[in-house]
Write an enzyme that holds these catalytic residues in place. Structure first.
Site, mmCIF file in Angstrom:
data_model
loop_
_atom_site.group_PDB
_atom_site.id
_atom_site.type_symbol
_atom_site.label_atom_id
_atom_site.label_comp_id
_atom_site.label_asym_id
_atom_site.label_seq_id
_atom_site.Cartn_x
_atom_site.Cartn_y
_atom_site.Cartn_z
ATOM 1 N N GLY A 170 -20.978 26.188 -49.226
ATOM 2 C CA GLY A 170 -20.108 25.577 -50.216
ATOM 3 C C GLY A 170 -20.455 26.094 -51.597
ATOM 4 N N MET A 171 -19.484 26.709 -52.284
ATOM 5 C CA MET A 171 -19.713 27.297 -53.603
ATOM 6 C C MET A 171 -18.809 26.618 -54.625
ATOM 7 S SD MET A 171 -20.210 31.373 -52.775
ATOM 8 C CE MET A 171 -20.861 31.697 -54.424
ATOM 9 N N SER A 172 -19.425 25.880 -55.538
ATOM 10 C CA SER A 172 -18.666 25.128 -56.534
ATOM 11 C C SER A 172 -18.382 25.924 -57.789
ATOM 12 C CB SER A 172 -19.459 23.868 -56.929
ATOM 13 O OG SER A 172 -20.668 24.251 -57.576
ATOM 14 N N GLY A 173 -19.096 27.024 -57.963
ATOM 15 C CA GLY A 173 -19.002 27.775 -59.206
ATOM 16 C C GLY A 173 -20.194 27.539 -60.108
ATOM 17 N N GLY A 174 -21.086 26.626 -59.700
ATOM 18 C CA GLY A 174 -22.285 26.346 -60.468
ATOM 19 C C GLY A 174 -23.427 27.263 -60.089
ATOM 20 N N CYS A 210 -18.386 11.585 -50.223
ATOM 21 C CA CYS A 210 -17.904 12.958 -50.151
ATOM 22 C C CYS A 210 -18.774 13.784 -49.205
ATOM 23 C CB CYS A 210 -17.892 13.586 -51.543
ATOM 24 S SG CYS A 210 -17.208 15.262 -51.600
ATOM 25 N N GLY A 242 -25.948 23.729 -52.112
ATOM 26 C CA GLY A 242 -26.950 23.881 -53.163
ATOM 27 C C GLY A 242 -27.687 22.607 -53.493
ATOM 28 N N CYS A 254 -16.668 13.857 -60.122
ATOM 29 C CA CYS A 254 -15.831 15.052 -60.267
ATOM 30 C C CYS A 254 -14.381 14.729 -60.599
ATOM 31 C CB CYS A 254 -15.909 15.915 -59.015
ATOM 32 S SG CYS A 254 -15.242 15.166 -57.512
#
Length: 358
Positions: free
Chosen positions: A8-12, A103, A127, A201
């Site tokens: 899972g890649m949130s962009g953080g 979630c 992460g 979020c």
């Protein structure tokens, strides 16, 4: 070809460094960005959330730099029907929900893990600052705290099952946040200095009241403030605006100061009282998930905490009928709140957790 893992890649920075570390460890990594909202869900707040278009593009840029496949999965429907629906119904029922835990239960380690397995993935990675280990004596999978206690997120992961833990990787569990940022900078990742998201979020700046009103289409009902004897003290501005232990924003000029003690959804009444009435040694919890043990059959000494930001405190856990937990703390705890999670620890290991009833 290494073992297949969907990340899972949130962009953080955390998920980005996780991708790098997994790749360096020889895994066959695929990055996944979750679309949890549509524009109409967020109104004017959509660019402030942690799931904005800019965040998705940061995730895509990191994946491109690392040369790994990148996907966007639209889980907005399941997010709306589980996390958001639970969030609103819990507040309207007078409880205070934990959307991050829900979630993790329904979306990340529910829908996303199912999708990863359907695509022949062997593991799901995130992460989170936590660790997974196998107890060779009992054969059980263990959830442990992240080494960086200031970032440890095991509290939000207490619901993970044995099967989920066996398929989960937490690449950052043994690292401190400062090390993660150093790794990102040394490897030229675009988000090395990106600030962490602190808000829920879907409710940027903590404005969950506006989100609930926009989603339901109506303002929260007003009602009475009463004291411990039921005497009228004034009117409140909306049932969902107040949580147990709250003092600020009541709009009452009364001395000594009063705090929210409890809420009655049937009448819309909010009961106020002194700080001394907020302290308790005993709580009950339900929907328990046990991790380090299959169940408890006798009183068990643990440490526990009833919110993410607090230090855990010594307590005795006892199983009641119907899967209910009774937890008795050695010293009183302030503002234990129904709807929140209580998580039990044995040193570095999560014993289990559940939802506070009272």
């Amino acid at each position: 070809m290494g073992q297949s893992v969907f990340l899972g890649m949130s962009g953080g920075v955390d998920s980005s460094v996780s991708a790098l570390l997994l790749q360096q460890a020889g895994y066959d990594v695929s990055g996944v960005n979750l679309r949890l909202f549509h524009n109409e869900d967020l109104g004017e707040c959509r660019e402030k959330t942690c799931c904005s278009l800019a965040d998705a593009e940061d995730a895509r840029a990191v994946a491109a730099r690392l040369g790994i496949p990148f996907y966007v999965f639209d889980f907005s429907q399941v997010f709306r029907s589980t996390v958001i629906a639970d969030f609103i119904s819990e507040y309207e029922a007078g409880r205070t929900p934990n959307p991050c835990a829900e979630c993790n239960r329904s979306v990340k380690f529910g829908a996303l893990l199912e999708r990863a397995l359907a695509l022949h993935g062997e593991f799901l990675a995130t992460g989170h600052y936590a660790r997974v280990e196998r107890d060779e004596t009992t054969g059980r999978w263990l959830l442990k705290r992240g080494v960086d206690r200031s970032k440890d997120q095991s509290y939000f992961l207490y619901m993970l099952t044995q099967d989920q833990l066996s398929r989960t990787l937490f690449p950052l569990g043994a690292l401190h946040k400062t090390e993660v940022r150093e790794i990102a900078e040394q490897n030229g990742l675009v988000n090395a200095k990106k600030r962490d998201s602190q808000d829920i979020c879907f409710a940027p700046d903590g404005d969950y009241v506006s989100f609930i009103q926009r989603t339901t289409g109506h303002p929260s009902p007003t009602g009475d403030f009463v004291d411990q004897e039921g005497k009228l003290l004034g009117r409140h501005k909306g049932f969902v605006r107040y949580t147990r232990g709250q003092h600020k924003g009541l709009g009452l000029s009364i001395e000594p100061p009063l705090y929210v003690l409890d809420k009655d959804p049937a009448t819309g009444t909010i009961r106020l009282g002194p700080d001394s009435a907020l302290w308790t040694r005993v709580l009950t919890a339900e929907n328990m998930n046990w991790i380090s043990v299959p169940a408890i059959t006798k009183p068990l000494r643990v440490t526990a905490k009833t919110r993410y930001s607090q230090q855990e405190s010594a307590a005795t856990a006892e199983a009641l009928e119907g899967g209910v937990l009774r937890l008795t703390f050695d010293v009183p705890q302030r503002a234990v709140t129904s709807g929140q999670a209580v998580v039990l620890y044995d040193g570095e290991t999560v014993v289990g957790g559940g939802t506070i009833v009272q």
